[in-house]
Design a protein around this motif. Structure first.
Motif, PDB file in Angstrom:
ATOM      1  N   MET A   1     -10.137  17.709  -3.566  1.00  0.00           N
ATOM      2  CA  MET A   1     -10.690  16.858  -2.508  1.00  0.00           C
ATOM      3  C   MET A   1      -9.716  15.732  -2.183  1.00  0.00           C
ATOM      4  O   MET A   1      -9.200  15.092  -3.082  1.00  0.00           O
ATOM      5  CB  MET A   1     -12.025  16.267  -2.961  1.00  0.00           C
ATOM      6  CG  MET A   1     -12.576  15.224  -1.994  1.00  0.00           C
ATOM      7  SD  MET A   1     -14.050  14.382  -2.610  1.00  0.00           S
ATOM      8  CE  MET A   1     -15.255  15.664  -2.383  1.00  0.00           C
ATOM      9  N   PRO A   2      -9.473  15.473  -0.903  1.00  0.00           N
ATOM     10  CA  PRO A   2      -8.624  14.322  -0.543  1.00  0.00           C
ATOM     11  C   PRO A   2      -9.216  13.022  -1.059  1.00  0.00           C
ATOM     12  O   PRO A   2     -10.392  12.737  -0.848  1.00  0.00           O
ATOM     13  CB  PRO A   2      -8.624  14.368   0.986  1.00  0.00           C
ATOM     14  CG  PRO A   2      -8.902  15.801   1.317  1.00  0.00           C
ATOM     15  CD  PRO A   2      -9.835  16.280   0.262  1.00  0.00           C
ATOM     16  N   GLU A   3      -8.396  12.240  -1.759  1.00  0.00           N
ATOM     17  CA  GLU A   3      -8.845  10.979  -2.337  1.00  0.00           C
ATOM     18  C   GLU A   3      -8.102   9.829  -1.673  1.00  0.00           C
ATOM     19  O   GLU A   3      -7.514   9.994  -0.610  1.00  0.00           O
ATOM     20  CB  GLU A   3      -8.653  11.011  -3.856  1.00  0.00           C
ATOM     21  CG  GLU A   3      -9.396  12.181  -4.514  1.00  0.00           C
ATOM     22  CD  GLU A   3      -9.230  12.234  -6.024  1.00  0.00           C
ATOM     23  OE1 GLU A   3      -9.054  11.165  -6.643  1.00  0.00           O
ATOM     24  OE2 GLU A   3      -9.273  13.341  -6.592  1.00  0.00           O
ATOM     25  N   ILE A   4      -8.091   8.690  -2.312  1.00  0.00           N
ATOM     26  CA  ILE A   4      -7.578   7.490  -1.665  1.00  0.00           C
ATOM     27  C   ILE A   4      -6.137   7.646  -1.183  1.00  0.00           C
ATOM     28  O   ILE A   4      -5.775   7.193  -0.089  1.00  0.00           O
ATOM     29  CB  ILE A   4      -7.718   6.272  -2.613  1.00  0.00           C
ATOM     30  CG1 ILE A   4      -7.396   4.981  -1.878  1.00  0.00           C
ATOM     31  CG2 ILE A   4      -6.870   6.447  -3.879  1.00  0.00           C
ATOM     32  CD1 ILE A   4      -7.767   3.733  -2.674  1.00  0.00           C
ATOM     33  N   GLY A   5      -5.300   8.330  -1.971  1.00  0.00           N
ATOM     34  CA  GLY A   5      -3.895   8.510  -1.586  1.00  0.00           C
ATOM     35  C   GLY A   5      -3.727   9.493  -0.437  1.00  0.00           C
ATOM     36  O   GLY A   5      -2.911   9.277   0.481  1.00  0.00           O
ATOM     37  N   GLY A 194     -12.949   5.453  -2.885  1.00  0.00           N
ATOM     38  CA  GLY A 194     -11.657   6.136  -2.889  1.00  0.00           C
ATOM     39  C   GLY A 194     -11.281   6.874  -4.143  1.00  0.00           C
ATOM     40  O   GLY A 194     -10.343   7.678  -4.129  1.00  0.00           O
ATOM     41  N   ILE A 195     -11.977   6.635  -5.270  1.00  0.00           N
ATOM     42  CA  ILE A 195     -11.604   7.285  -6.526  1.00  0.00           C
ATOM     43  C   ILE A 195     -12.297   8.634  -6.618  1.00  0.00           C
ATOM     44  O   ILE A 195     -13.519   8.722  -6.592  1.00  0.00           O
ATOM     45  CB  ILE A 195     -11.973   6.410  -7.741  1.00  0.00           C
ATOM     46  CG1 ILE A 195     -11.172   5.105  -7.696  1.00  0.00           C
ATOM     47  CG2 ILE A 195     -11.719   7.152  -9.041  1.00  0.00           C
ATOM     48  CD1 ILE A 195     -11.457   4.165  -8.856  1.00  0.00           C
ATOM     49  N   GLY A 196     -11.498   9.680  -6.719  1.00  0.00           N
ATOM     50  CA  GLY A 196     -11.997  11.037  -6.900  1.00  0.00           C
ATOM     51  C   GLY A 196     -11.666  11.538  -8.291  1.00  0.00           C
ATOM     52  O   GLY A 196     -11.370  10.752  -9.201  1.00  0.00           O
ATOM     53  N   VAL A 240       2.995   5.899  -2.072  1.00  0.00           N
ATOM     54  CA  VAL A 240       3.829   7.096  -1.865  1.00  0.00           C
ATOM     55  C   VAL A 240       3.095   8.156  -1.053  1.00  0.00           C
ATOM     56  O   VAL A 240       3.547   9.298  -0.945  1.00  0.00           O
ATOM     57  CB  VAL A 240       4.293   7.686  -3.211  1.00  0.00           C
ATOM     58  CG1 VAL A 240       5.082   6.657  -3.992  1.00  0.00           C
ATOM     59  CG2 VAL A 240       3.111   8.214  -4.027  1.00  0.00           C
ATOM     60  N   LEU A 241       1.950   7.770  -0.459  1.00  0.00           N
ATOM     61  CA  LEU A 241       1.156   8.668   0.393  1.00  0.00           C
ATOM     62  C   LEU A 241       0.781   9.950  -0.338  1.00  0.00           C
ATOM     63  O   LEU A 241       0.820  11.049   0.225  1.00  0.00           O
ATOM     64  CB  LEU A 241       1.917   8.983   1.685  1.00  0.00           C
ATOM     65  CG  LEU A 241       2.355   7.764   2.507  1.00  0.00           C
ATOM     66  CD1 LEU A 241       3.130   8.200   3.740  1.00  0.00           C
ATOM     67  CD2 LEU A 241       1.154   6.903   2.885  1.00  0.00           C
ATOM     68  N   SER A 242       0.463   9.803  -1.615  1.00  0.00           N
ATOM     69  CA  SER A 242      -0.021  10.904  -2.464  1.00  0.00           C
ATOM     70  C   SER A 242       0.969  12.054  -2.601  1.00  0.00           C
ATOM     71  O   SER A 242       0.572  13.191  -2.874  1.00  0.00           O
ATOM     72  CB  SER A 242      -1.358  11.445  -1.940  1.00  0.00           C
ATOM     73  OG  SER A 242      -2.061  12.128  -2.937  1.00  0.00           O
ATOM     74  N   ASP A 243       2.238  11.748  -2.453  1.00  0.00           N
ATOM     75  CA  ASP A 243       3.270  12.761  -2.690  1.00  0.00           C
ATOM     76  C   ASP A 243       3.507  12.829  -4.207  1.00  0.00           C
ATOM     77  O   ASP A 243       4.150  11.961  -4.785  1.00  0.00           O
ATOM     78  CB  ASP A 243       4.558  12.376  -1.962  1.00  0.00           C
ATOM     79  CG  ASP A 243       5.624  13.465  -2.055  1.00  0.00           C
ATOM     80  OD1 ASP A 243       5.459  14.389  -2.870  1.00  0.00           O
ATOM     81  OD2 ASP A 243       6.615  13.380  -1.301  1.00  0.00           O
ATOM     82  N   SER A 244       2.959  13.866  -4.843  1.00  0.00           N
ATOM     83  CA  SER A 244       2.984  13.950  -6.311  1.00  0.00           C
ATOM     84  C   SER A 244       4.397  14.028  -6.877  1.00  0.00           C
ATOM     85  O   SER A 244       4.602  13.714  -8.052  1.00  0.00           O
ATOM     86  CB  SER A 244       2.182  15.164  -6.776  1.00  0.00           C
ATOM     87  OG  SER A 244       2.695  16.357  -6.229  1.00  0.00           O
ATOM     88  N   SER A 245       5.365  14.427  -6.071  1.00  0.00           N
ATOM     89  CA  SER A 245       6.738  14.478  -6.564  1.00  0.00           C
ATOM     90  C   SER A 245       7.276  13.081  -6.866  1.00  0.00           C
ATOM     91  O   SER A 245       8.270  12.936  -7.587  1.00  0.00           O
ATOM     92  CB  SER A 245       7.642  15.172  -5.538  1.00  0.00           C
ATOM     93  OG  SER A 245       7.728  14.409  -4.339  1.00  0.00           O
TER      94      SER A 245
END
Length: 424
Positions: A1-5, A194-196, A240-245
């Motif tokens: 699910m899309p979360e805060i990031g 925002g916390i998932g 970092v806009l939820s970029d896990s890298s």
């Protein structure tokens, strides 16, 4: 699910491509769930958005909205699989498989719900959702009042934009006022926006807190660690806009996805990752670091040293009770069926008696020959029984052979005589 990031990523691209742009045309697909569940329709959305200017895009937790030059404003939630796509930009390139990175985007994209065409622009914006759990609504208030209006007012403060509200003291008061597992409290958007699932697991791992422990049992030091971890994790995810890298290699998020793969369910330092359910959601924890230091919910088991397969077996063991109920229900139904099956026998007996009575009543109308035949047959049968013929012996009644403890020898011989047909 899309979360805060992830939502922050969407807002970033909306600002980049839509700020100060006029919507020249709107294409919609009617959907009585995505629009209808929140009191809007696709046609109403189309009418409200056409010709309007987009001033800005904003966010509170998992909600985001377009601030228009006049009301109403579209407030959206991505649900489980919702997303915003742009015709000339790939907002989710890091989700794509390596072999698909060079392939052009399909346009219009599959599962689109609306497409906005911008004046003087080749670019288009599409809202997509395969599972239809997203929500699109129109809120008819001034832009500055949006956060004081449903649905935003029912949600708690955002860890990134509401830092002056979500202080360490505020968090301690919130935790002390609840009696729920800490993981469930973090996931409840009415408490904090925002916390998932993955963000909550990361925050608890960084704070060295077990997700099953009741929220009111933590010390001030533990709450301080929880607040610090929450601000850092949410802040970096948005930055970092939820970029896990770009996440640190020490984050649990990098390694939590391999549930069931025992060789991969470990951190680089060798610590094992265990999965269990808390608050209805699968949680990833590191038992060596996340110890229980207070009370936990009575229906959750210890997982401090639990192997993953043990945790899963406990989860699967819960539904066993309904089986016994089903068995009882089956037995009850079977008894009712047996009872139903016995009823027709009594009905047939009654029917035979009624038919016999009818025959007796009509006997007076029949001829004399017909009247005597059944009488003779009955007399013959009675005589046969009296004389003890073989016909009587062939079908003895069960009452005649009932075994009882004899009181005297003569009684035994007399019963034997009745069975053999001899007159003693």
């Amino acid at each position: 699910m899309p979360e805060i990031g992830e939502v922050a990523r969407i807002v970033h691209f909306l600002r980049k491509h839509c700020a100060s742009k006029v919507i020249s045309a709107v294409q919609v697909q009617e959907d009585n769930i995505i629009y209808g569940k929140v009191g809007t329709s696709a046609s109403a959305f189309q009418k409200a958005m056409t010709g309007k200017r987009i001033l800005d895009a904003k966010q509170q937790g998992k909600y985001f909205w377009l601030e228009m030059d006049s009301a109403p404003h579209p407030v959206m939630h991505l649900g489980m699989t919702g997303w915003i796509k742009f015709k000339t930009d790939d907002t989710s390139h890091y989700y794509r498989k390596p072999e698909d990175e060079d392939k052009p985007q399909e346009w219009p994209p599959r599962f689109w719900k609306f497409i906005l065409q911008l004046q003087g622009e080749e670019n288009e914006i599409a809202f997509v959702d395969p599972r239809r759990l997203a929500r699109i609504r129109l809120v008819d208030v001034a832009a500055k009042e949006l956060r004081n209006t449903t649905p935003l007012k029912e949600n708690g403060p955002d860890p990134v934009i509401d830092k002056e509200i979500l202080t360490e003291q505020w968090l301690e008061e919130k935790l002390k006022s609840k009696k729920v597992p800490i993981k469930a409290l973090l996931l409840d958007q009415a408490n904090i926006s925002g916390i998932g699932n993955w963000v909550a697991d990361e925050v608890l791992y960084q704070a060295r807190i077990h997700p099953e422990q009741y929220s009111y049992t933590f010390s001030s030091a533990q709450i301080a660690a929880l607040h610090k971890a929450m601000m850092e994790v949410c802040g970096l995810a948005v930055e970092v806009l939820s970029d896990s890298s770009q996440f640190p290699e020490t984050w649990l998020m990098k390694y939590r996805w391999d549930k069931g793969k025992k060789d991969k369910n470990v951190l680089p330092n060798g610590d094992k990752i265990v999965h269990l359910k808390v608050g209805g959601r699968t949680s990833a924890i590191v038992p060596r670091l996340q110890k229980k230091t207070g009370k936990v919910a009575g229906d959750v088991g210890s997982a401090d040293e639990m192997e993953e397969d043990t945790a899963e077996s406990q989860e699967e063991a819960a539904p066993k009770k309904p089986k016994s109920k089903a068995k009882k229900a089956t037995t009850k139904v079977k008894a009712e069926v047996d009872e139903e099956e016995t009823k027709p026998k009594r009905a047939r007996t009654t029917k035979r008696k009624a038919e016999t009575a009818d025959e007796d009543e009509s006997a007076s109308v029949k001829s004399e020959d017909e009247d005597t035949k059944p009488v003779k047959k009955r007399q013959t049968k009675t005589a046969t029984k009296t004389n003890g013929t073989k016909a009587t012996q062939a079908k003895p009644k069960k009452t005649d052979v009932k075994v009882e403890t004899p009181a005297a020898e003569g009684q035994t011989r007399r019963r034997s005589g009745r069975l053999s047909g001899k007159d003693i």
